[in-house]
Design a protein around this motif. Structure first.
Motif, PDB file in Angstrom:
ATOM      1  N   ALA A  50       0.831  -1.201   0.000  1.00 53.92           N
ATOM      2  CA  ALA A  50       0.000   0.000   0.000  1.00 53.92           C
ATOM      3  C   ALA A  50       0.871   1.258   0.000  1.00 53.92           C
ATOM      4  CB  ALA A  50      -0.942  -0.010   1.210  1.00 53.92           C
ATOM      5  N   ALA A  51       1.883   1.297   0.855  1.00 59.60           N
ATOM      6  CA  ALA A  51       2.770   2.469   0.927  1.00 59.60           C
ATOM      7  C   ALA A  51       3.492   2.697  -0.389  1.00 59.60           C
ATOM      8  CB  ALA A  51       3.766   2.301   2.072  1.00 59.60           C
ATOM      9  N   ILE A  52       3.986   1.636  -0.993  1.00 58.76           N
ATOM     10  CA  ILE A  52       4.684   1.747  -2.281  1.00 58.76           C
ATOM     11  C   ILE A  52       3.743   2.289  -3.352  1.00 58.76           C
ATOM     12  CG2 ILE A  52       5.698   0.384  -4.164  1.00 58.76           C
ATOM     13  CD1 ILE A  52       6.889  -1.421  -1.906  1.00 58.76           C
ATOM     14  N   CYS A  53       2.466   1.934  -3.258  1.00 59.85           N
ATOM     15  CA  CYS A  53       1.470   2.396  -4.233  1.00 59.85           C
ATOM     16  C   CYS A  53       0.928   3.781  -3.905  1.00 59.85           C
ATOM     17  CB  CYS A  53       0.325   1.393  -4.312  1.00 59.85           C
ATOM     18  SG  CYS A  53       0.810  -0.175  -5.061  1.00 59.85           S
ATOM     19  N   THR A  59       0.304   1.677  10.844  1.00 62.16           N
ATOM     20  CA  THR A  59       0.778   0.328  11.140  1.00 62.16           C
ATOM     21  C   THR A  59       0.917   0.119  12.634  1.00 62.16           C
ATOM     22  OG1 THR A  59       2.017   0.369   9.063  1.00 62.16           O
ATOM     23  CG2 THR A  59       2.570  -1.368  10.617  1.00 62.16           C
ATOM     24  N   VAL A  60       0.347  -0.985  13.117  1.00 61.02           N
ATOM     25  CA  VAL A  60       0.467  -1.377  14.515  1.00 61.02           C
ATOM     26  C   VAL A  60       1.627  -2.363  14.617  1.00 61.02           C
ATOM     27  CG1 VAL A  60      -0.682  -2.491  16.458  1.00 61.02           C
ATOM     28  CG2 VAL A  60      -1.993  -1.042  14.897  1.00 61.02           C
ATOM     29  N   TYR A  61       2.597  -2.018  15.449  1.00 66.54           N
ATOM     30  CA  TYR A  61       3.778  -2.855  15.632  1.00 66.54           C
ATOM     31  C   TYR A  61       3.744  -3.563  16.973  1.00 66.54           C
ATOM     32  CZ  TYR A  61       5.993  -1.045  11.544  1.00 66.54           C
ATOM     33  OH  TYR A  61       6.264  -0.757  10.249  1.00 66.54           O
ATOM     34  N   GLY A  62       4.091  -4.822  16.956  1.00 65.65           N
ATOM     35  CA  GLY A  62       4.242  -5.608  18.169  1.00 65.65           C
ATOM     36  C   GLY A  62       5.626  -6.213  18.198  1.00 65.65           C
ATOM     37  N   ALA A  76       2.978   7.904   6.486  1.00 66.16           N
ATOM     38  CA  ALA A  76       2.925   6.690   7.314  1.00 66.16           C
ATOM     39  C   ALA A  76       2.987   7.056   8.789  1.00 66.16           C
ATOM     40  CB  ALA A  76       4.083   5.760   6.951  1.00 66.16           C
ATOM     41  N   GLU A  77       2.154   6.400   9.578  1.00 64.72           N
ATOM     42  CA  GLU A  77       2.180   6.558  11.028  1.00 64.72           C
ATOM     43  C   GLU A  77       2.236   5.176  11.652  1.00 64.72           C
ATOM     44  OE1 GLU A  77      -0.524   9.222  12.928  1.00 64.72           O
ATOM     45  OE2 GLU A  77      -0.596  10.524  11.168  1.00 64.72           O
ATOM     46  N   ILE A  78       2.763   5.132  12.873  1.00 63.97           N
ATOM     47  CA  ILE A  78       2.895   3.847  13.547  1.00 63.97           C
ATOM     48  C   ILE A  78       2.348   3.929  14.966  1.00 63.97           C
ATOM     49  CG2 ILE A  78       4.932   3.186  12.212  1.00 63.97           C
ATOM     50  CD1 ILE A  78       5.927   3.717  15.524  1.00 63.97           C
TER      51      ILE A  78
END
Length: 129
Positions: A50-53, A59-62, A76-78
């Protein structure tokens, strides 16, 4: 809203009345991404696609490290899960329950998601004069 999920999740989403799809090829995934205004998900291939497009991503990071894997998009946000000395652990968590995301309350994440959605999907302002 469109939810893209794995085949084993499709029934669960549809039972809850969601517009869910299970792309079965890269072409089908591209078709979903092409129609997306934003992407909200975990650190995954579809988020990077999606980001590349050109799609803004939340994005949720674990278990992974956003410093290494954040999608390359200016909007982009995280959301970072709980700190853990064993990150990145991927599929090899040392704990019985992955506390990096387990019991992270919705009310901790949701305000950030709402703010992201409002910022990215606001209608363009009319310019006069």
């Amino acid at each position: 809203m469109q939810i893209a999920c794995d085949p084993d999740q499709l029934g669960w989403w549809r039972q809850r009345g969601e517009n869910a799809a299970c792309p079965r090829s890269v072409g089908e995934l591209f078709a979903l991404v092409d129609r997306a205004g934003i992407f909200i998900g975990n650190c995954s291939g579809p988020g990077h696609l999606a980001a590349i497009c050109g799609v803004p991503t939340f994005t949720v990071y674990g278990p992974s490290l956003h410093e290494w894997w954040a999608p390359m998009h200016p909007a982009a946000e995280i959301f970072e899960g709980r700190a853990c000395p064993y990150k990145p652990c991927a599929d090899y968590c040392r704990y019985a329950t992955p506390f990096c995301l387990w019991k992270v309350p919705v009310d901790e994440v949701w305000p950030r998601v709402e703010k992201f959605v409002e910022a990215q999907l606001k209608p363009p302002q009319n310019k006069t004069g």
